[in-house]
Design a protein around this motif. Sequence first.
Motif, PDB file in Angstrom:
ATOM      1  N   THR A 166      11.711   6.923  10.808  1.00  0.00           N
ATOM      2  CA  THR A 166      11.816   7.781  11.675  1.00  0.00           C
ATOM      3  C   THR A 166      10.261   7.321  12.474  1.00  0.00           C
ATOM      4  O   THR A 166       9.310   6.901  12.031  1.00  0.00           O
ATOM      5  N   GLU A 167      10.076   7.923  13.833  1.00  0.00           N
ATOM      6  CA  GLU A 167       9.044   7.726  14.377  1.00  0.00           C
ATOM      7  C   GLU A 167       7.979   8.701  13.674  1.00  0.00           C
ATOM      8  O   GLU A 167       6.709   8.285  13.317  1.00  0.00           O
ATOM      9  N   LYS A 168       8.408   9.841  13.054  1.00  0.00           N
ATOM     10  CA  LYS A 168       7.434  10.853  12.304  1.00  0.00           C
ATOM     11  C   LYS A 168       6.927  10.152  10.948  1.00  0.00           C
ATOM     12  O   LYS A 168       6.057  10.214  10.590  1.00  0.00           O
ATOM     13  N   SER A 169       8.002   9.715  10.248  1.00  0.00           N
ATOM     14  CA  SER A 169       7.423   9.024   8.947  1.00  0.00           C
ATOM     15  C   SER A 169       6.595   7.831   9.228  1.00  0.00           C
ATOM     16  O   SER A 169       5.646   7.511   8.384  1.00  0.00           O
ATOM     17  N   LEU A 170       6.798   6.942  10.096  1.00  0.00           N
ATOM     18  CA  LEU A 170       6.003   5.836  10.366  1.00  0.00           C
ATOM     19  C   LEU A 170       4.541   6.401  10.782  1.00  0.00           C
ATOM     20  O   LEU A 170       3.559   6.096  10.407  1.00  0.00           O
ATOM     21  N   THR A 220       0.811  -1.224  -0.106  1.00  0.00           N
ATOM     22  CA  THR A 220      -0.149  -0.005  -0.032  1.00  0.00           C
ATOM     23  C   THR A 220       0.962   1.383   0.097  1.00  0.00           C
ATOM     24  O   THR A 220       0.635   2.209  -0.808  1.00  0.00           O
ATOM     25  N   LEU A 221       1.867   1.356   0.873  1.00  0.00           N
ATOM     26  CA  LEU A 221       2.698   2.312   0.787  1.00  0.00           C
ATOM     27  C   LEU A 221       4.370   1.775   0.853  1.00  0.00           C
ATOM     28  O   LEU A 221       4.603   0.579   1.468  1.00  0.00           O
ATOM     29  N   ALA A 222       5.105   2.453   0.458  1.00  0.00           N
ATOM     30  CA  ALA A 222       6.891   2.123   0.544  1.00  0.00           C
ATOM     31  C   ALA A 222       7.552   3.079   1.285  1.00  0.00           C
ATOM     32  O   ALA A 222       7.485   4.102   0.791  1.00  0.00           O
ATOM     33  N   LEU A 223       8.359   2.723   2.199  1.00  0.00           N
ATOM     34  CA  LEU A 223       9.379   3.833   2.715  1.00  0.00           C
ATOM     35  C   LEU A 223      10.449   3.285   2.841  1.00  0.00           C
ATOM     36  O   LEU A 223      11.144   2.311   2.945  1.00  0.00           O
ATOM     37  N   ALA A 224      11.513   4.185   2.846  1.00  0.00           N
ATOM     38  CA  ALA A 224      12.984   4.159   3.002  1.00  0.00           C
ATOM     39  C   ALA A 224      13.400   4.342   4.329  1.00  0.00           C
ATOM     40  O   ALA A 224      12.966   4.963   5.049  1.00  0.00           O
ATOM     41  N   LYS A 225      14.235   3.093   4.660  1.00  0.00           N
ATOM     42  CA  LYS A 225      14.980   3.185   5.945  1.00  0.00           C
ATOM     43  C   LYS A 225      16.035   4.273   5.809  1.00  0.00           C
ATOM     44  O   LYS A 225      16.395   4.434   4.842  1.00  0.00           O
ATOM     45  N   PRO A 226      16.416   4.802   7.146  1.00  0.00           N
ATOM     46  CA  PRO A 226      16.018   4.415   8.352  1.00  0.00           C
ATOM     47  C   PRO A 226      14.568   5.030   8.541  1.00  0.00           C
ATOM     48  O   PRO A 226      14.167   6.379   8.306  1.00  0.00           O
TER      49      PRO A 226
END
Length: 142
Positions: free
Chosen positions: A108-112, A100-106
């Motif tokens: 963060t609490e904010k991005s999550l 549904t969504l794709a996020l890059a590591k690292p």
Amino acid sequence: MSKILLVEDETKERQFLKKILQRSGYEVAEATDGRHALRIFETFQPEIILTDLIMPELDGLELILKIRAGDPNIPIIAFMTTARKIGLSILKFSEDHGATLALAKPLTEKSLMEALTTLSKSYKVSRPVDRDLESSDILNTR
């Protein structure tokens, strides 16, 4: 309480994400790879799956495809380290094949939290109650 299945093979990263999620009011089940996640998925019945893409045994892309075969609607957030262009391509590929969504590591609490807020608006996912919200704040919403 919203239930999240967290799939991450790196112990420190998994513990970090679990702490954020629990502090935000989510019930979290952990898996260390895709095979483990599939076993937990059946009994835990999460509302959201949060999975790393690069893992041993069964990787995140394979996990997404297997989950989608049985449940085409569950929100899935995929993530991975993207130090190179290939990483961005894999994140895009994961979205094209069921994430549904794709996020890059690292992460963060904010991005999550932003990703989870986005999902809660688009899907029937219950949001945990904000523990810092006072009852007087609820009454004074005008």
